[in-house]
Design an enzyme around this catalytic site. Structure first.
Site, mmCIF file in Angstrom:
data_model
loop_
_atom_site.group_PDB
_atom_site.id
_atom_site.type_symbol
_atom_site.label_atom_id
_atom_site.label_comp_id
_atom_site.label_asym_id
_atom_site.label_seq_id
_atom_site.Cartn_x
_atom_site.Cartn_y
_atom_site.Cartn_z
ATOM 1 N N LYS A 1 0.823 -1.203 0.000
ATOM 2 C CA LYS A 1 0.000 0.000 0.000
ATOM 3 C C LYS A 1 0.861 1.259 0.000
ATOM 4 O O LYS A 1 1.954 1.278 0.553
ATOM 5 C CB LYS A 1 -0.928 -0.017 1.219
ATOM 6 C CG LYS A 1 -1.861 -1.229 1.237
ATOM 7 C CD LYS A 1 -2.640 -1.331 2.532
ATOM 8 C CE LYS A 1 -1.736 -1.648 3.704
ATOM 9 N NZ LYS A 1 -2.485 -1.882 4.959
ATOM 10 N N THR B 1 -7.880 8.687 9.630
ATOM 11 C CA THR B 1 -7.245 7.546 8.961
ATOM 12 C C THR B 1 -6.933 6.411 9.931
ATOM 13 O O THR B 1 -6.212 5.485 9.587
ATOM 14 C CB THR B 1 -5.939 7.991 8.286
ATOM 15 O OG1 THR B 1 -5.091 8.619 9.262
ATOM 16 C CG2 THR B 1 -6.217 8.979 7.150
ATOM 17 N N GLY C 1 -5.712 0.333 7.671
ATOM 18 C CA GLY C 1 -5.104 -0.937 7.278
ATOM 19 C C GLY C 1 -5.945 -2.131 7.692
ATOM 20 O O GLY C 1 -6.160 -3.069 6.903
#
Length: 275
Positions: free
Chosen positions: A182, A214, A218
């Site tokens: 990523k 954020t 993940g």
């Protein structure tokens, strides 16, 4: 005649830590899997005292308890995909790998090598990193490191697309069947993610959103991918669908907390209410 896809029912066993603030870890995993149409089971590895500003304390769950959670879920409900998150300790990585090999060898594994929180807090020790690389990466359907994690796992510099490609190649050489490296931690716009599998390479791009919400991105992405794979999607289709889901979840985040706020995992429910 039924196909393998038709036999899949979206069951995902998540092996990861709990986030008290609800933005990452098991809480994010459950929300993302449900939003993508899957069914989430959990083996909790640790309880973190965590909010949007950082990880304030970590209380590991006894390894025997973690393993018991895995065993009962696999024996009773079964799984169409298994997703790992924060494992923390080499001993837990080793025993997790052993149980998965014994009881879920053919089940696709999505390995999110959680090593550093969004706040910068380190979540694993060196021995655990080595165990993840040697025991969980080989045979994984997909490994989903961000740029810093990919550097730690492969020793390759990851500061752009070429570095992402090199790291993905290295993970495939270590035995992974797929690697999604990523690019969210790499400066620039758009955000570029590189997916390589044994079948080819795909480059995904999305506009960078100017936000501090954020936290847990993940975990959310890996779990959304896991749900789609558990339902029967090919890896590249699962990644594309999960990226679209996450991008919108970031865009519609509600701005909770004083630090890195959570994304809005439940935005698909909002859209259903509008219809």
């Amino acid at each position: 005649m039924t196909t393998e896809t038709e036999n899949k029912s979206g069951r995902v066993l998540v092996i990861a830590g709990s986030d008290a603030g609800g933005g990452a870890g098991i809480q994010a995993d459950i929300k993302a899997i449900m939003a993508m149409g899957g069914y989430a089971m959990t083996a909790v590895t640790a309880i973190t005292v965590q909010d949007t500003t950082g990880v304030h304390d970590v209380h590991p769950i006894p390894i025997s308890t973690v393993i018991s959670q895995m065993k009962v879920c696999l024996a009773d409900i079964g799984a169409d995909a298994i997703k790992t998150g924060m494992l923390g300790r080499a001993e837990l990585v080793e025993q997790t790998a052993e149980i998965l090999d014994e009881r879920a060898r053919e089940t696709p594994r999505i390995i999110d090598p959680v090593m550093v929180a969004t706040s910068g807090d380190r979540l694993v020790d060196r021995r655990a990193v080595e165990s993840i690389a040697s025991l969980l990466v080989p045979g994984a359907a997909l490994v989903t490191p961000n740029a810093p994690e990919a550097e730690i796992l492969t020793g390759k510099s990851v500061d752009g697309v070429n570095g992402q490609r090199r790291a993905a190649e290295a993970l495939l050489k270590r035995g992974a069947r797929g690697a999604l490296v990523k690019g969210g931690h790499i400066p620039g716009n758009p955000v570029i993610d590189v997916l390589q599998t044994v079948h080819g390479e795909w480059i995904f791009e999305s506009g960078r959103i100017d936000t501090t919400s954020t936290h847990g991105t993940g975990c959310t992405l890996a779990s959304a991918i896991s749900a789609r794979i558990a339902i029967g999607d090919d890896t590249q289709d699962a990644v594309e669908a999960a990226r679209d889901y996450l991008h919108r979840a970031i865009a519609e985040a509600k701005g909770f907390g004083k630090g890195h706020g959570p994304v809005h995992h439940g935005w698909p429910l909002d859209k259903q209410d509008e219809r």
